[in-house]
Scaffold this active site. Sequence first.
Site, PDB file in Angstrom:
ATOM      1  N   CYS A 288       0.839  -1.202   0.000  1.00 33.61           N
ATOM      2  CA  CYS A 288       0.000   0.000   0.000  1.00 33.61           C
ATOM      3  C   CYS A 288       0.868   1.244   0.000  1.00 33.61           C
ATOM      4  CB  CYS A 288      -0.922   0.015   1.227  1.00 33.61           C
ATOM      5  SG  CYS A 288      -1.951   1.482   1.338  1.00 33.61           S
TER       6      CYS A 288
ATOM      7  N   GLU B  45      -5.854  -8.219   0.630  1.00 29.64           N
ATOM      8  CA  GLU B  45      -5.433  -8.245   2.033  1.00 29.64           C
ATOM      9  C   GLU B  45      -4.345  -7.217   2.241  1.00 29.64           C
ATOM     10  OE1 GLU B  45      -2.447  -9.864   5.120  1.00 29.64           O
ATOM     11  OE2 GLU B  45      -2.239  -9.380   2.977  1.00 29.64           O
TER      12      GLU B  45
ATOM     13  N   ARG C  34      -2.793 -11.909  14.653  1.00 38.34           N
ATOM     14  CA  ARG C  34      -2.323 -11.306  13.399  1.00 38.34           C
ATOM     15  C   ARG C  34      -3.498 -10.611  12.723  1.00 38.34           C
ATOM     16  NH1 ARG C  34       2.076 -11.953  10.171  1.00 38.34           N
ATOM     17  NH2 ARG C  34       1.849 -11.578   7.930  1.00 38.34           N
TER      18      ARG C  34
ATOM     19  N   ARG D   1      -5.414  -8.453  10.251  1.00 39.89           N
ATOM     20  CA  ARG D   1      -5.247  -7.935   8.903  1.00 39.89           C
ATOM     21  C   ARG D   1      -6.594  -7.440   8.397  1.00 39.89           C
ATOM     22  NH1 ARG D   1      -0.770  -8.072  10.275  1.00 39.89           N
ATOM     23  NH2 ARG D   1       1.091  -8.780   9.152  1.00 39.89           N
TER      24      ARG D   1
END
Length: 462
Positions: free
Chosen positions: A80, A118, A169, A171
Amino acid sequence: MAEQPARFSFVDLFAGIGGFAAVLRGYGGKPVYSVEIDKRAAKVYELNWGHSPLGDITKDANDEVMAVPAHDILAAGFPCQPFSKSGAQRGMDETRGTLFWNILKIIEAHHPTVVLLENVRNLAGPRHFHEWQVVVESLRAQGYRVSETPAVFSPHLLPLEAGGRPHVRERVFITATYDPDDLMGGVDPMPAVENRSLRGGEEWDLEADLPLDPEHEVEGFGLGDDERAWIDAWDEWVRVLRAIHQSEAQRVGEKARRLPGFPVWVDAWVHEDDLLIPEGTPSWKANFLRKNSALYTAHRDAFEEWIERHGVRDFPPSRRKFEWQAQDTATLWECVMQMRPSGIRAKRATHLPALVAITQTSIVGTRERRVSPREAARLQGLPDNFEFGDQPASATYRQLGNGVNVGAVWHVLREHVMRDEAILKTTEAGRRIFSAVVTDSPQSPDDVMESVVRDGQTRASD
């Protein structure tokens, strides 16, 4: 695993070592294109999935070239880069120069039935609201039904029997279904998943649920003498302060206080009478300095004896910092620890923090070593027959830290397909996807992962 007719086709962008490939193959999909620019990751991908994805998406999908074939599902754990701040109304022009723009070029050319993206949790945070808005509005401009509310999920929220892992984790997932006719009447959909536990309050058991390898010594992953000295020192500090609290509690007939939950920093230990906070110090830091000063003032003699005994002021700066998040755990050697730039952090050994692509590999106190590459692969939902070749462990850690968790992706895709069932069942491709993902597949990826990987490795050896 015998060759089965493909249920749907997919492309795997920014493919890494193949977390998305594991899920989509597990659901019966056939890859028609994959791409990964990192040579080592591409080699691991080839070892396990039968072909090399080595390439450059910017050369395969741009204004002049579209080398990506048509497909049913597009999956991408995309980097990103920041977009401009001029407003999402510029559409694809605003994403030009970013890798998301190359994804959009593929979507514009083929309009796959389902898009599964993701990214790191922060993409959905307030500092990146603009980037999030650009992604959502760009997909909507291409005719996709996509939720404006982020879908944030972590494998530790899933039951073990559904592919969950003791691995925190978080996401963000962006899931979209092609709906050019707006069959749902413009209603903004809910995210495919919610950031909540599906375990019914059950606590993880890292030892059994991962599981941890039984060996205390795994070559190359033990602790150095300095690391042991740092842990032993802070372990004694925990025991000293806990004993002080218990003595105080017995004297007044009250319950003993817990250890401080704020980060402690030896360099900030000054008597309250000598504490100076410079003008302009941020409020969070001023509060941090006051708490450390008060803690030191209350226990100065015991702390100074501890500092002298272990030579703590000679520790590296980051090892003079400590954060206890292990509640009533008896000793550091029963905790999970991380040697972070911000200090040594100790947590209860129920689950592990997120794998990252840098050198913060968790230390399992009961094993007196770091998490092994095989244990790290299990954290990401990859079976024990998944191969990493002869590459250095540092490369394996980095690839796993950059990868997606198989169980989380399996769950998110399944929930998305069930959410958009009505739209999917209006097209032939959508019906195939729904049947493969919901009707004919097990709830857990663990039921098929070993055979899926074995099948890919067979193709690689042919």
